[in-house]
Design an enzyme around this catalytic site. Structure first.
Site, PDB file in Angstrom:
ATOM      1  N   CYS A 166       4.145 -12.448   4.908  1.00 18.93           N
ATOM      2  CA  CYS A 166       3.847 -11.106   5.398  1.00 18.93           C
ATOM      3  C   CYS A 166       5.105 -10.285   5.686  1.00 18.93           C
ATOM      4  CB  CYS A 166       2.907 -11.219   6.588  1.00 18.93           C
ATOM      5  SG  CYS A 166       1.893  -9.742   6.804  1.00 18.93           S
ATOM      6  N   HIS A 178      -1.780 -15.725   6.399  1.00 21.02           N
ATOM      7  CA  HIS A 178      -1.493 -16.452   7.642  1.00 21.02           C
ATOM      8  C   HIS A 178      -2.472 -17.607   7.751  1.00 21.02           C
ATOM      9  CE1 HIS A 178       1.152 -13.307   9.083  1.00 21.02           C
ATOM     10  NE2 HIS A 178       0.264 -12.420   8.677  1.00 21.02           N
TER      11      HIS A 178
HETATM   12  N1  GLN Z   1       4.423  -5.180   9.733  1.00 18.52           N
HETATM   13  C1  GLN Z   1       3.984  -5.539   8.407  1.00 18.52           C
HETATM   14  C2  GLN Z   1       2.745  -4.801   7.933  1.00 18.52           C
HETATM   15  O1  GLN Z   1       1.896  -4.442   8.717  1.00 18.52           O
HETATM   16  C3  GLN Z   1       3.783  -7.025   8.342  1.00 18.52           C
HETATM   17  C4  GLN Z   1       2.648  -7.486   9.218  1.00 18.52           C
HETATM   18  C5  GLN Z   1       2.562  -8.968   9.326  1.00 18.52           C
HETATM   19  O2  GLN Z   1       3.546  -9.681   9.254  1.00 18.52           O
HETATM   20  N2  GLN Z   1       1.364  -9.441   9.575  1.00 18.52           N
HETATM   21  O3  GLN Z   1       2.597  -4.600   6.748  1.00 18.52           O
END
Ligand code: GLN
Length: 242
Positions: free
Chosen positions: A94, A195
């Site tokens: 992510c 995740h």
């Molecule tokens: N901040 C990033 C987004 O929203 C990554 C989010 C995350 O790591 N879940 O795209």
């Protein structure tokens, strides 16, 4: 690496560990130990240099501001890029995935340069956040079972010509561009939006990282009954919702 020892680095747990990413480090560590390998795990905080000499690097997810700080510090430090140049295996989730690309949109709505280790570019999605269960078929070249995970991201990621999709979604948004791709990989560098933690949900990827680091064709099987139970439960739940 030495024949029987694996060096594992978890990058910036103080900034990029919003979604239980420590689980990814625990799974790699445990599955290597179960096969008799000695594992040295170093958790490198963002005020410390990233050593360039390890075998496997894990970099996790995070909120927008810590993501920008992590990108700034990783660019300044240079250790992860040196590790990649040394042939290290890098697995990112992510926010970490976006950081490994050419650029992403930061919390100040500006383009933030990434590390350029994956040929991907991330922007902001036009629709709402991509949130929910993901079920995806992994790139057949990697020869692994279907992946399950949970995504929660605003950014969407476009793949450049040298990046291959890690998987194709059956459910979920994945890269969020509408082309059905999820994550990216090229050589020893991998990124995903999943995740879970993703390596607890998909230990076949942890084994892939270990195999690549050991340059080994295969690993001894381990007892995966708990993992199979979790996997079947998540596939059933995700299928019921679609
Ligand atoms: N901040 C990033 C987004 O929203 C990554 C989010 C995350 O790591 N879940 O795209």
């Amino acid at each position: 690496m030495n024949d029987d020892s694996l060096r594992l680095v978890w990058v910036y747990p103080d900034l990029l560990s919003t979604y239980g990413d420590q689980g990814n480090a625990l799974v790699v560590e445990r599955r290597a130990r179960q096969r008799g390998y000695d594992v040295t795990r170093v958790d490198v905080r963002s005020d410390q240099p990233v050593p360039a000499s390890a075998d496997i690097y894990l970099i996790g997810g995070g909120e927008d501001r810590p993501q920008r700080l992590a990108a700034e510090r990783l660019r300044r430090d240079g250790g992860l890029n040196r590790a990649a140049a040394n042939g290290a295996i890098i697995f990112s989730v992510c926010a970490g995935y976006q950081i490994l690309g050419h650029e992403f949109i930061n919390d100040l709505d500006r383009q933030e340069p990434g590390l350029g280790l994956l040929d991907v570019t991330s922007g902001r999605g036009q629709a709402g956040r991509c949130v929910g269960d993901v079920l995806a078929d992994i790139d057949p070249q990697l020869g692994l079972p279907q992946l399950t995970g949970f995504e929660n991201h605003q950014g969407v990621t476009h793949l450049g010509p040298t990046a291959k999709p890690l998987a194709r979604v059956r459910f979920g948004h994945g890269n969020g561009t509408g082309d059905g791709t999820e994550g990216a990989w090229n050589g020893n560098v991998f990124g995903t939006y999943m995740h879970g933690p993703v390596l607890a949900r998909n230990p076949q990827i942890a084994d892939l990282l270990i195999r690549l680091a050991l340059e080994s064709a295969g690993l001894a099987p381990v007892d995966d009954r708990w993992y199979e139970a979790l996997r079947n439960e998540r596939i059933a739940a995700a299928s019921a919702a679609h």
